[in-house]
Design a protein around this motif. Structure first.
Motif, short mmCIF file in Angstrom:
data_model
loop_
_atom_site.label_atom_id
_atom_site.label_comp_id
_atom_site.label_asym_id
_atom_site.label_seq_id
_atom_site.Cartn_x
_atom_site.Cartn_y
_atom_site.Cartn_z
N GLN A 5 17.31 -4.22 7.88
CA GLN A 5 17.15 -4.98 6.65
C GLN A 5 17.70 -6.40 6.79
N ARG A 8 15.37 -8.52 8.97
CA ARG A 8 14.18 -8.95 8.24
C ARG A 8 14.53 -10.03 7.22
N LEU A 12 12.91 -13.79 6.72
CA LEU A 12 12.22 -14.15 5.48
C LEU A 12 12.89 -15.30 4.73
N ALA A 44 9.14 -5.47 1.84
CA ALA A 44 9.30 -6.02 3.21
C ALA A 44 10.40 -5.29 3.97
N THR A 47 8.83 -1.51 4.66
CA THR A 47 7.51 -1.24 5.22
C THR A 47 7.57 -0.95 6.72
N PHE A 50 5.75 -4.19 9.21
CA PHE A 50 6.34 -5.53 9.25
C PHE A 50 5.78 -6.29 10.46
N VAL A 56 5.36 -13.79 10.18
CA VAL A 56 6.15 -13.35 9.03
C VAL A 56 5.83 -14.17 7.77
N TRP A 59 2.37 -13.43 6.30
CA TRP A 59 2.37 -12.05 5.80
C TRP A 59 3.12 -11.96 4.46
N PHE A 60 4.32 -12.57 4.43
CA PHE A 60 5.13 -12.45 3.22
C PHE A 60 4.47 -13.17 2.05
#
Ligand code: ZN
Lengths: 166, 147
Positions: A5, A8, A12, A44, A47, A50, A56, A59-60
């Motif tokens: 987490q 990621r 992000l 996010a 998932t 990812f 990234v 996608w985000f």
């Protein structure tokens, strides 16, 4: 030790502000935009799909955009986006923005502000915009040109309004 | 701004592409040639540049979004180890007790079966509850993030 987490989140983090602006622009409401961003972050984190680091951002932003559109559809009970852009109440509620440019942006119809936010506020390439909006890459340039022209006219109109008020 | 000529409309997308550095070399040349002849488009390019810079500058002044407080929910290793040790111990003791119980000839067979059924029932119930809990935890998407 870093959890998945946290990893990621670090990837992000640079895109969060731009993503929130995108949601805000689409939803025309700051608190729904925040909710939308939080939801997108949670998916996010959990998932299995990812993306690799280079993808990234696109996608985000796509996740945030889809979520915003879902919320809009629920809110307006409309099935097509074109129908949303014709609704005056959606288009004509400017966000409280200090800058004229942002104010003008929020006055643009949905279909035009969308692409501008991705380009100017999220610094997406044409390829990324095409991915996020699911449109052919060849149409991104002309879309942006139209949106920029609309913004230019909107800005002129705002400035004229200000002069009239003075 | 001077008047737009008829061909200016054709160059409108290229102006945008030039701003974004997304033109092919051929497109760049085409646009350059037009800009040298056309004051209208040159002025417009400058205006669009300004507008784009204003948007980007405004983005910088927007407050950073407030983010959910991240909370790690990973179970520490020693906790897993504790559970594992306890489970192994219980299995060994339970196995030994069951064996002794079955071997005990002084008890009637129907009592042995009844007691066995009670323990089996308890085990099934326990596993059932544990499985339900696990499913709930899986579907609860907010577990990992405190908003
Ligand atoms: Zn021209």
């Amino acid at each position: 030790m870093q959890t998945l987490q946290q990893q990621r989140y670090q990837l992000l983090q640079p895109h969060l502000r731009g993503a929130q602006l995108l949601a805000q622009q689409l939803l025309q409401c700051q608190s729904s935009a925040e909710d939308c961003l939080h939801d997108a972050l949670i998916s996010a984190f959990t998932t299995k799909g990812f993306p690799e680091t280079a993808k990234v951002k696109a996608w985000f932003l796509q996740v945030v955009r889809f979520r915003s559109l879902d919320l809009l559809r629920q809110r307006k009970k409309l099935t097509t986006l074109d129908a949303i852009s014709t609704l005056e109440e959606v288009v004509n509620t400017p966000l409280p923005a200090e800058s004229n440019a942002l104010k003008a942006l929020s006055l643009l119809p949905f279909a035009q502000s969308d692409v501008l936010v991705l380009r100017e506020l999220n610094d997406c390439s044409y390829a990324e915009i095409a991915t996020i909006m699911q449109i052919p890459q060849g149409t991104v340039m002309s879309r942006l040109a139209r949106a920029r022209e609309a913004l230019r006219l909107q800005l002129q109109q705002l400035e004229r309004g200000e002069q009239a008020n003075d | 701004m001077t008047e737009a000529t008829r061909e200016c409309a054709l160059y409108e997308p290229l102006l945008s592409g030039a701003l974004d550095n997304e033109l092919t070399q051929q497109q760049q040349q085409l646009l350059q040639q037009h800009l040298q002849r056309c004051e209208y488009c040159s002025a417009k390019l400058a205006q669009l540049e300004q507008q784009s810079a204003a948007l980007r500058a405004a983005q910088q002044t927007m407050p950073e979004p407030t983010m959910p407080h991240l909370q790690t929910t990973t179970t520490p290793v020693w906790q897993w180890l504790g559970w594992l040790l306890m489970l192994v111990g219980l299995l060994v003791i339970g196995g030994w007790a069951a064996y002794q119980y079955v071997q005990d000839a002084s008890l009637p067979i129907w009592l042995k079966l009844a007691v066995g059924a009670v323990y089996l029932g308890l085990t099934v119930l326990f596993i059932g509850v544990a499985w339900q809990r696990k499913q709930q935890a899986k579907t609860d998407r907010y577990k990992k993030v405190q908003l």
